[in-house]
Design a protein around this motif. Structure first.
Motif, PDB file in Angstrom:
ATOM      1  N   LYS A  85      36.515  50.542  50.715  1.00  0.00           N
ATOM      2  CA  LYS A  85      36.058  49.743  51.858  1.00  0.00           C
ATOM      3  C   LYS A  85      36.266  48.246  51.634  1.00  0.00           C
ATOM      4  O   LYS A  85      35.882  47.420  52.470  1.00  0.00           O
ATOM      5  N   ALA A  86      36.884  47.898  50.506  1.00  0.00           N
ATOM      6  CA  ALA A  86      37.011  46.486  50.132  1.00  0.00           C
ATOM      7  C   ALA A  86      37.793  45.671  51.159  1.00  0.00           C
ATOM      8  O   ALA A  86      37.466  44.508  51.415  1.00  0.00           O
ATOM      9  N   SER A  95      34.764  42.090  45.427  1.00  0.00           N
ATOM     10  CA  SER A  95      34.689  43.024  46.558  1.00  0.00           C
ATOM     11  C   SER A  95      35.414  44.326  46.247  1.00  0.00           C
ATOM     12  O   SER A  95      34.912  45.418  46.562  1.00  0.00           O
ATOM     13  N   ILE A  96      36.582  44.237  45.633  1.00  0.00           N
ATOM     14  CA  ILE A  96      37.339  45.453  45.275  1.00  0.00           C
ATOM     15  C   ILE A  96      36.550  46.298  44.283  1.00  0.00           C
ATOM     16  O   ILE A  96      36.466  47.525  44.419  1.00  0.00           O
ATOM     17  N   LYS A  97      35.960  45.646  43.310  1.00  0.00           N
ATOM     18  CA  LYS A  97      35.186  46.381  42.304  1.00  0.00           C
ATOM     19  C   LYS A  97      33.939  47.013  42.918  1.00  0.00           C
ATOM     20  O   LYS A  97      33.578  48.157  42.580  1.00  0.00           O
ATOM     21  N   ALA A  98      33.285  46.291  43.811  1.00  0.00           N
ATOM     22  CA  ALA A  98      32.011  46.771  44.365  1.00  0.00           C
ATOM     23  C   ALA A  98      32.203  47.790  45.477  1.00  0.00           C
ATOM     24  O   ALA A  98      31.461  48.770  45.566  1.00  0.00           O
ATOM     25  N   HIS A  99      33.198  47.577  46.345  1.00  0.00           N
ATOM     26  CA  HIS A  99      33.308  48.386  47.566  1.00  0.00           C
ATOM     27  C   HIS A  99      34.459  49.387  47.558  1.00  0.00           C
ATOM     28  O   HIS A  99      34.615  50.141  48.520  1.00  0.00           O
ATOM     29  N   GLU A 149      37.996  45.863  54.415  1.00  0.00           N
ATOM     30  CA  GLU A 149      37.140  45.448  55.528  1.00  0.00           C
ATOM     31  C   GLU A 149      36.044  44.491  55.047  1.00  0.00           C
ATOM     32  O   GLU A 149      35.703  43.519  55.744  1.00  0.00           O
ATOM     33  N   GLU A 150      35.491  44.741  53.865  1.00  0.00           N
ATOM     34  CA  GLU A 150      34.392  43.921  53.357  1.00  0.00           C
ATOM     35  C   GLU A 150      34.861  42.501  53.035  1.00  0.00           C
ATOM     36  O   GLU A 150      34.126  41.533  53.262  1.00  0.00           O
ATOM     37  N   ILE A 151      36.073  42.373  52.499  1.00  0.00           N
ATOM     38  CA  ILE A 151      36.607  41.038  52.192  1.00  0.00           C
ATOM     39  C   ILE A 151      36.671  40.206  53.469  1.00  0.00           C
ATOM     40  O   ILE A 151      36.250  39.039  53.505  1.00  0.00           O
ATOM     41  N   THR A 152      37.193  40.806  54.535  1.00  0.00           N
ATOM     42  CA  THR A 152      37.260  40.111  55.827  1.00  0.00           C
ATOM     43  C   THR A 152      35.868  39.751  56.315  1.00  0.00           C
ATOM     44  O   THR A 152      35.639  38.647  56.829  1.00  0.00           O
TER      45      THR A 152
END
Length: 465
Positions: free
Chosen positions: A294-295, A287-291, A297-300
């Motif tokens: 915004k990671a 998620s950190i690499k992709a977003h 929020e995306e992880i959640t």
């Protein structure tokens, strides 16, 4: 030591038969289980308020017992979602496409891949992970979509889900209900899973080859074009180089987990925790690499999506499991110490009484567990009734004097093969939807191979007891 059965024992036994009847009628048994918990609590405590509290506390007890299983499935689904969105799953599976040269290779490669991935990702996410990538490849070499659906279904929702060696959700439920260690159920299930898997998949393959040869089954040009078109979408939220790195790194991480599990002899909750923790870190890193920014929020978001899936799957299981946990240690924990002083739990007491009144043997026990498992699977989840299979296995194992683990594994296999997604049409929807085939047609094609497999596996279980 024989325990004098009291009203609680007979009420518990009555509700086992009522639950079984509801499952035969393909009706949800949750309400019956709740009523059963309430009545047992009221008879034991003679208090309306305490019996009402007992229903809620039994749910808490079941959730506490199952929370590890619910969470592992939730984080695996969350992880598989981010892998699908970033295209990493496609990169992980694409090397296998070059080996798919004909319909036979397509069937076996897709099936074995589905089985392996399902052990780590669970079948429903695994269908999405590999179906989109390998369906068009299989169709191109002449294996119709129905054949792809059968392969994914039998190897994933059949072999992988009924064994569940890695995540251990199914053996957790059955072993708890049977009152034996999870390792005993897994050990007993290995030969049965092997026999069931080989018999079913080989028969299904023979029928597929026969229909392909005589022209009853073939790939239409339109079907080929549509399947290829499904795989043309491009994933742009992560670079190709990053996808390749993760496609190599993720399998290595899970392989290391397996090595650690073997070396450290991790089983049950410890093994589940290792796989779950690894999945969470993979979800975070990807998620950190992709977003990027915004990671957070995306992880959640991925975790919430996974949790929604986990509780949706286990929502119907919790009331049923809560009732069957009362058959053993759960009764004292939830309701209180109201059983006879020398009682070993409701199910154990009934098993001893049965052994002293009815001459049971491995044949009767095995056939009964197969039938009970199959009936509990008719609701289409494969999981909601396996606590009943474990409970009945304990009852019969106590009566026979041996074989509880084998009977538990047999009931688990029967329930999940029937209801987990190989025979009940409404449970076949994930594989059918990915392959765009009729779930009723898929169930019809699975019927003979799975039925023969269950019969052969039951015979083997009789000799194992």
């Amino acid at each position: 030591m024989v325990v004098d059965l009291n009203l609680l024992h007979w009420i518990y036994l009555l509700f086992i038969f009522i639950i079984l009847g509801f499952m035969i009628a393909k009706r949800d048994a949750s309400l019956v289980c709740i009523i059963g918990i309430f009545i047992l609590g009221f008879i034991a405590t003679q208090s309306l308020s305490e019996s009402i509290m007992g229903v809620f506390n039994s749910f808490i007890y079941a959730i506490v017992e199952l929370i590890g299983t619910i969470l592992i499935i939730s984080v695996i689904v969350g992880m598989s979602t981010v892998l699908t969105e970033t295209g990493i799953n496609q990169m992980m599976i694409s090397p296998f496409t070059k080996f798919i040269k004909n319909p036979s290779l397509a069937y076996w490669i897709i099936g074995i891949l589905m089985m392996i991935i399902s052990w780590f990702f669970w079948p429903s996410p695994a269908v999405a992970l590999i179906g989109v990538v390998l369906l068009p490849v299989a169709v191109e070499v002449g294996l119709p979509a129905i054949g792809v659906a059968m392969a994914m279904n039998l190897f994933g929702h059949g072999i992988a889900l009924s064994s569940d060696f890695v995540i251990q959700g199914a053996p957790k439920l059955t072993s708890d209900a049977a009152g034996i260690p999870i390792s005993e159920v897994i050990s007993a299930s290995i030969p049965l899973v092997f026999i069931m898997g080989v018999t079913t998949t080989v028969l299904a393959y023979i029928f597929l080859k026969r229909d392909l040869k005589n022209g009853n089954l073939k790939v239409e040009d339109k079907e080929r074009e549509e399947a290829i078109q499904k795989n043309k979408d491009n994933i742009d939220i992560m670079s190709s180089k990053s996808r390749k790195v993760f496609a190599i790194l993720i399998p290595i991480m899970f392989l290391i987990d397996i090595i650690i599990m073997i070396v450290a002899n991790l089983q049950g909750g410890d093994a589940t925790a290792l796989i779950g923790g690894t999945a969470i870190f993979i979800l975070i890193i990807v998620s950190i690499k992709a977003h990027k920014n915004k990671a957070i929020e995306e992880i959640t978001s991925y975790l919430v999506e996974g949790l929604q899936f986990g509780f949706k799957v286990f929502g119907p299981v919790i009331p049923v499991a809560a009732f069957f946990y009362l058959g053993s240690e759960g009764f004292v924990e939830v309701i209180g110490d109201f059983l006879p002083s020398n009682s070993q739990g409701l199910v154990n007491d009934l098993g001893v009484a049965l052994a002293n009144s009815v001459p049971l043997n491995p044949t009767i026990g095995s056939i009964t567990l197969t039938v009970v498992g199959g009936i509990t699977g008719l609701d289409g989840s494969g999981f909601s009734g396996i606590s009943l299979a474990g409970s009945v296995a304990k009852l019969f194992g106590t009566a026979i004097g041996r074989g509880t683990a084998v009977l538990t594994a047999l009931g688990q296999i029967s329930a999940i093969w029937v209801g987990g997604g190989t025979l009940v049409p409404w449970a076949l929807i994930p594989a059918a939807a990915i392959c765009d085939v009729d779930p009723f047609e898929l169930a019809r094609r699975n019927l003979i191979p799975v039925t023969v497999g269950i019969i052969v596996t039951t015979i083997v279980a009789i000799f194992m007891i």
